[in-house]
Scaffold this motif. Structure first.
Motif: not given
Length: 194
Positions: A172-194
């Motif tokens: 939804e963020w990307l569809m609304a024109g949000g910054n893809a880099r913010r999503v990429a930063d979150l995506a890069s942490t998938i599967g890593t310990p919190a």
């Protein structure tokens, strides 16, 4: 049950018969590990101690308890049913099928090969193109993550992404024109310990 299931599938917008859906569910269940009434049985004594120490409950399941695999099986079946074939993705984006296969090979789209050929999760497409910023996100995404994990991440509201005061999903963020880099930063942490 078939009529009730067909009603639920139709309300959810899934274009599949009850028998086809049940076949998808059976396939998804077979790909998962078999049910384990005693989760502790899979681990050594030292592993059980370490897992218990960090707060995991390794107590055996009660007969009346819901099988923890059930939600995953249902989500996997829906992910498969809503995914696009290479031809459908090519039609949607307006390119040749070879371009879609090339994008999958280059990790500019994600998909999996199954019965009947390649399947591409629908969340990564708009009505007539690829999701804006998708390539940036996929570049940052750890390559070892299953399609279901990625789909859940991309379609679940994230506290770090908000439109107004409402958390939104990365899609939804990307569809609304949000910054893809913010999503990429979150995506890069998938599967890593919190």
């Amino acid at each position: 049950m078939t009529v009730a299931l067909e009603t639920v599938l139709a309300r959810a917008g899934l274009k599949v018969t009850a028998d086809e859906f049940l076949s998808l569910v059976e396939d998804a269940a077979n790909r998962l590990t078999p049910p384990q009434k005693d989760p502790a049985a899979r681990f050594t004594e030292s592993e059980r101690a370490a897992l218990t120490e960090v707060g995991l409950d390794l107590a055996p399941y009660d007969d009346g308890e819901e099988d923890p695999r059930a939600r995953t099986v249902a989500e996997q079946a829906v992910l498969w049913d809503t995914a696009l074939s290479v031809a459908q993705a090519a039609d949607r984006v307006g390119v040749d099928t070879s371009r879609i296969r090339h994008r999958v090979a280059a990790r500019r789209l994600i998909g999996w090969k199954g019965r009947g050929g390649w399947r591409l999760p629908a969340w990564q497409f708009t009505d007539n193109d690829v999701l804006p910023g998708l390539e940036t996100v996929l570049t940052a995404l750890p390559g070892d993550q299953p399609a279901l994990v990625v789909a859940n991440f991309m379609t679940t509201p994230q506290e770090d992404l908000a439109i107004g005061d409402r958390p939104v999903s990365p899609r939804e963020w990307l569809m609304a024109g949000g910054n893809a880099r913010r999503v990429a930063d979150l995506a890069s942490t998938i599967g890593t310990p919190a």
